[in-house]
Design a protein around this motif. Structure first.
Motif, short mmCIF file in Angstrom:
data_model
loop_
_atom_site.label_atom_id
_atom_site.label_comp_id
_atom_site.label_asym_id
_atom_site.label_seq_id
_atom_site.Cartn_x
_atom_site.Cartn_y
_atom_site.Cartn_z
N VAL A 72 -25.19 -55.97 -24.39
CA VAL A 72 -26.45 -56.03 -23.63
C VAL A 72 -26.16 -56.02 -22.13
CG1 VAL A 72 -28.41 -57.52 -23.07
CG2 VAL A 72 -27.77 -57.16 -25.45
N LEU A 73 -25.19 -56.82 -21.74
CA LEU A 73 -24.84 -56.90 -20.32
C LEU A 73 -24.34 -55.55 -19.81
CD1 LEU A 73 -24.95 -59.47 -18.55
CD2 LEU A 73 -22.48 -59.57 -18.68
N ARG A 74 -23.50 -54.91 -20.62
CA ARG A 74 -22.92 -53.62 -20.21
C ARG A 74 -24.00 -52.52 -20.14
NH1 ARG A 74 -17.56 -52.73 -20.35
NH2 ARG A 74 -17.85 -50.60 -21.14
N CYS A 75 -24.99 -52.62 -21.03
CA CYS A 75 -26.09 -51.65 -20.99
C CYS A 75 -26.90 -51.84 -19.71
CB CYS A 75 -27.00 -51.81 -22.21
SG CYS A 75 -26.28 -51.16 -23.72
N ILE A 76 -27.16 -53.09 -19.35
CA ILE A 76 -27.92 -53.35 -18.12
C ILE A 76 -27.14 -52.84 -16.91
CG2 ILE A 76 -28.84 -55.18 -16.62
CD1 ILE A 76 -29.38 -56.80 -19.20
N ALA A 77 -25.81 -52.96 -16.97
CA ALA A 77 -24.96 -52.52 -15.86
C ALA A 77 -24.83 -51.00 -15.83
CB ALA A 77 -23.58 -53.15 -15.97
N GLY A 78 -25.12 -50.34 -16.95
CA GLY A 78 -24.95 -48.88 -17.01
C GLY A 78 -23.57 -48.48 -17.49
N LEU A 79 -22.78 -49.45 -17.93
CA LEU A 79 -21.43 -49.13 -18.42
C LEU A 79 -21.48 -48.59 -19.85
CD1 LEU A 79 -19.48 -52.21 -17.00
CD2 LEU A 79 -19.43 -49.86 -16.17
N GLU A 80 -22.60 -48.84 -20.54
CA GLU A 80 -22.83 -48.23 -21.85
C GLU A 80 -24.14 -47.46 -21.76
OE1 GLU A 80 -20.84 -48.41 -24.41
OE2 GLU A 80 -19.58 -50.15 -23.96
N LYS A 81 -24.16 -46.29 -22.37
CA LYS A 81 -25.40 -45.50 -22.41
C LYS A 81 -26.25 -45.99 -23.57
CE LYS A 81 -24.96 -41.16 -20.06
NZ LYS A 81 -23.67 -41.29 -19.37
#
Lengths: 230, 348
Positions: free
Chosen positions: B43-52
């Protein structure tokens, strides 16, 4: 000692290494990070010179450069002369021949850079290209140096491709290995022995540098000593 | 809303994370809580844009971020192991993302008390120092929100308590909203204003941490949380390493955590509470609270017994014990637990 051949060889190896750095860094980046499904085909192509007999590679390069091929005609119209049996042609062939020696260690080093460091750079607003030069390259410089040194050393010792593409023109395409071959053909064993010894020693020294580079003890000893204390 | 994140992320042949995160303006710190593998970091990585995202959307301050590159998002991300650049000194680490360095590095370093470390290499720093440098690096860019992935898990237990309270103070003083991923309930209670409990790639419950801990709405939440009793208490007396607290209309003794704090969250795990019919003559346990059984409910292999001891205290006991003691609603009972089984978390 044939100083002319030594000069030709060093010039060829230096130019090849520089060109391989310019081509090899982006290619290695692509090999290390691309998720394209057909990537393996590119990897296999890059690795071909490792397994192909130099004569085969040389033959294709010769044909590709020849006046029958579009590439050859294009170069002819541009430079006024063809590529085969010229120093430029030799550089092109050497670049292809030493490609895996540059790309593979660099790609391996890029691939082992901690992903978190790259992401940390992105999260600090730094572009992909800038991240490449500020994080990825500094973090894999032993791999980059290895690629550079190996392609230099590999070019020093090439024979088959040089003979096929460059021929044996003194001062233009006659490299050390051709010179040795020539001397042996002419039964000049003592001349061949001296030149061979020079190549042997230089090659050994260069490989020692590569292996020393990859022993991180020299460069990270202080770093590791500290980590043990912490 | 400051942040609206409707996240649907499917990994190839792997787990799926479906979570909806809402952060209203004014909420300072949001905790993403759950066991490992719950999908918090995703979830955190998605918010950061590190995961699409596979599907869904991310909207920050009314701007659609769904397809925005991570570089374009004004966020500060603190990685679990801090991810300091090993080839750069502390000064260059902090200044890494700053275009025009007009004293910002020194200002941020001073704020985070790392100005003495500016010429060191990251490998020469302790875990706590690395964390502060990583935070300074994230803050130097002037982010609109901070994302912290397990900020305390890389530290050893002794350092963690100290760094945790420092981090709590710091995050509040910064005035920048933050999302903190953690699997540690002490972190959640110390740091959080709002808390989302995740398990198996889903958000199970949202609310203020204390409420979520005391009133878990799902069994998974209760299991993830692992602490059955969380109540407010106030120290009335300290004596020989023991703090005596007023809790509701009752009282209890706890190991004194030291410091000047008076108001605490009193946390007791259900497994640590023993139930007895009469009062034992001699025992090492400091707390023998008499009370009335309010509720007896099965909880997996154990039974959850809620006792009114001036406050609601939860004991987890075996079914056999419930039968032996004849426990039903309204039974008189003694709840026994050691002072060391009481965990005090400063409320401030």
């Amino acid at each position: 000692m044939n100083w002319e051949a030594i000069a030709t060889t060093l010039k060829l190896a230096t130019l090849t290494s520089i060109i391989l750095m310019i081509l090899g860094l982006p290619l290695a980046y692509w090999v290390a990070f691309s998720k394209w499904r057909w990537k393996f085909l590119v990897e296999a192509t890059v690795a071909l010179p490792l397994v192909l007999p130099p004569t085969v590679l040389g033959f294709y390069v010769l044909v590709a450069m020849g006046p029958q091929s579009p590439l050859g005609r294009w170069y002819q119209s541009l430079a006024g002369h063809g590529l085969p049996f010229t120093f430029e042609g030799l550089v092109v062939a050497s670049v292809l021949y030493s490609l895996p020696f540059a790309v593979q260690p660099i790609a391996a080093a890029f691939g082992s850079v901690d992903r978190k460091l790259i992401e940390a750079s992105w999260m600090l607003g730094v572009s992909d290209l800038e991240t490449f030069f500020r994080v990825i390259v500094p973090q894999s410089w032993t791999g980059v140096m290895t690629g550079l040194v190996l392609s230099f050393a590999h070019t020093l010792g090439e024979f088959g491709v040089v003979l096929m593409v460059g021929g044996n023109i003194p001062g233009v395409t006659r490299t050390l290995s051709i010179d040795i071959y020539d001397r042996v053909q002419g039964l000049n064993y003592s001349g061949a022995a001296t030149t061979s010894a020079v190549l042997l020693i230089v090659s050994f020294l260069i490989l020692s540098v590569v292996y020393a580079l990859n022993r991180k003890v020299w460069f990270f000893a202080a770093d590791r000593r500290h980590r043990q204390e912490v | 809303m400051l942040l609206i994140a409707d996240i649907d992320k499917r990994f190839d042949g792997g787990p799926q994370v479906q979570a909806s995160v809402r952060i209203p303006h004014g909420v300072s710190i949001t905790i993403l809580f759950g066991p490992s593998g719950a999908g918090k970091t995703t979830v955190l990585r998605c918010i950061a844009g590190l995961e699409k995202l596979t599907a869904g959307r991310i909207v920050f301050e009314g701007r659609d971020w769904t397809n925005l590159a991570p570089q374009k998002r004004p966020l500060g991300y603190l990685f679990q192991e801090y991810a300091l650049f090993p080839h750069l000194r502390v000064r260059d680490n902090i200044g890494y993302g700053v275009k025009r360095q007009t004293g910002i590095v020194d200002r941020v370093a001073a704020k985070l008390k790392v100005h003495d470390l500016l010429d060191r290499w990251p490998s020469e720093l302790s875990g706590g120092q690395q964390q502060r440098v990583a935070l300074a690096r994230a803050l130097a860019r002037g982010p609109r929100m901070l994302l912290l992935d397990e900020p305390l898990s890389a530290l050893d237990a002794a350092t963690r308590d100290h760094v945790r309270s420092e981090l709590a103070l710091l995050l509040r003083s910064l005035g920048i909203p933050a999302i903190v991923v953690t699997h540690d309930w002490v972190d959640a209670l110390t740091l959080g204003d709002q808390m989302l409990v995740m398990s198996g790639g889903r958000v199970l419950q949202t609310g203020p941490p204390q409420e979520v801990f005391t009133r878990p709405q799902h069994r998974e939440v209760a299991a993830a949380v692992g602490v059955e009793t969380v109540v407010a208490g106030r120290v009335i007396r300290r004596d020989g390493g023991i703090a005596f607290l007023q809790v509701g209309s009752g009282g209890l003794a706890a190991a004194d955590p030291g410091g000047d704090d008076v108001d605490f969250y009193v946390c007791i795990r259900g497994e640590d509470v023993t139930l007895e019919k009469g009062r034992a003559e001699q025992s090492s346990a400091r707390n023998h609270l008499s009370g009335l059984v309010l509720e007896v409910v099965p909880a997996g292999v154990l039974t959850k017994v809620v006792v009114d001891a001036g406050f609601e205290l939860v004991a987890l006991v075996t079914r056999q014990a419930v039968e032996d003691l004849g426990l039903i609603k309204g039974s008189n009972i003694f709840a026994v637990f050691k002072a060391s089984a009481v965990h005090l978390i400063p409320k401030s």
